[in-house]
Design an enzyme around this catalytic site. Structure first.
Site, PDB file in Angstrom:
ATOM      1  N   TYR A 153       0.832  -1.205   0.000  1.00 27.22           N
ATOM      2  CA  TYR A 153       0.000   0.000   0.000  1.00 27.22           C
ATOM      3  C   TYR A 153       0.868   1.258   0.000  1.00 27.22           C
ATOM      4  CZ  TYR A 153      -3.029   3.673   1.870  1.00 27.22           C
ATOM      5  OH  TYR A 153      -3.705   4.853   2.067  1.00 27.22           O
ATOM      6  N   THR A 188     -12.259   5.957   9.051  1.00 27.83           N
ATOM      7  CA  THR A 188     -12.917   5.363   7.899  1.00 27.83           C
ATOM      8  C   THR A 188     -12.797   3.841   7.972  1.00 27.83           C
ATOM      9  OG1 THR A 188     -10.894   5.374   6.560  1.00 27.83           O
ATOM     10  CG2 THR A 188     -12.290   7.351   6.454  1.00 27.83           C
TER      11      THR A 188
END
Length: 234
Positions: A153, A188
Site C-alpha cells: 500500500y 474510515t
C-alpha cells in the site's frame, strides 16, 4: 459553479468530500464501483438540500471502458471538468513475506494506474486553471513513520506522490495545476482495516471538508506539491 469529478465517492472520505462540494453549490460527478454506495450518497444529499447536484457514475477506474462508458457521459452532460479529485484506493494489510507480487500489482493498479487512466482521459476536458488533486497517504510520504503489513500500500501511494511532481512540469503549458494531499488518519473503513485497534481524532466528515476546500482553492498557492495532512500517523 465548478464541475468536479471525484472517484471513490461511495464511502468514507470521498463520500464526505462529494457532499461538501455539492453543498457549496458545485456540480459533482461521483464515481465509484458501488452503485449502492452512490445511491446512499444521492439520498443523503437530497435530505440535506434538493438543490445539491450530484451525478452518480458507477464505473471501475482500473478496468472500465473509458471510451465507451465514461468519456461520452462527461462530454454529453458536462462539457468540461474543472477539478478532478483522485480519491479512489484500496489497501492490503499483510506481512511482507506473505505479500505476493500479485498483491503489489493490485495495489499499483488501484492506487496509481487507475488514476493515470483517469487523468489521461479527462485532460482534454479540463480548462486552463484546472486543478487535479491526488489523494495520497502519510504511509507513502518520504521520512514518515512506516508500519508493518502496509509495504504494498505505502509503495503504491509513494508512486502516486512522485507522479504528481512529474505531471506538474508536464502540465505547465496547459496551465493545469496538480497537487497531492498525503493524508494521515481519519476514521474510515480503510483505517479500521489497517489499524483495527486505533480510533482517529479526525472524522471522515472533517477530512472531506478540508479536501473540498483545498480542491477549490489550493491551486492558487500550490503546484506539484505533496502536502502532509496529518494530526497523527496513523
Amino acid at each position: 459553479m465548478a464541475t468536479i469529478v471525484i472517484t471513490g465517492a461511495s464511502k468514507g472520505i470521498g463520500f464526505e468530500t462529494a457532499l461538501a462540494l455539492a453543498h457549496a453549490g458545485h456540480r459533482v460527478v461521483a464515481v465509484a464501483r458501488s452503485g449502492h454506495g452512490l445511491e446512499k450518497l444521492q439520498e443523503t444529499a437530497l435530505k440535506r438540500s434538493p438543490d445539491m447536484q450530484i451525478l452518480p457514475s458507477v464505473f471501475d477506474i482500473v478496468h472500465g471502458d473509458y471510451e465507451r462508458e465514461f468519456r461520452p457521459f462527461l462530454e454529453e452532460k458536462l462539457g468540461q471538468v474543472d477539478i478532478l479529485i483522485n480519491n479512489a484506493g484500496s489497501l492490503i494489510n499483510r506481512p511482507f513475506e506473505n505479500t505476493s507480487p500479485d498483491d503489489f500489482s493490485a495495489m499499483l493498479e488501484g492506487n496509481l494506474l487507475g488514476h493515470v487512466r483517469m487523468i489521461q482521459q479527462l485532460l482534454p476536458l479540463m480548462p486552463r486553471d484546472g486543478h487535479i488533486v491526488n489523494i495520497g497517504s502519510m504511509g507513502g510520504f518520504q521520512g514518515s513513520v512506516k508500519f508493518p503489513g502496509l509495504a504494498a500500500y505505502s509503495a503504491s501511494k509513494a508512486a502516486l506522490h512522485v507522479l504528481t511532481e512529474c505531471l506538474a512540469m508536464e502540465l505547465e503549458s496547459k496551465a493545469i495545476k496538480i497537487n497531492c494531499l498525503a493524508l494521515g488518519s481519519a476514521q474510515t473503513e480503510m483505517l479500521a482495516q489497517a489499524f483495527p485497534q486505533f480510533e482517529s481524532p479526525i472524522t471522515a466528515h472533517e477530512m472531506g471538508a478540508y479536501i473540498a476546500q483545498f480542491a477549490l482553492t489550493g491551486h492558487r498557492l500550490f503546484n506539484g506539491k505533496i502536502l502532509p495532512v496529518a494530526v497523527t500517523t496513523p
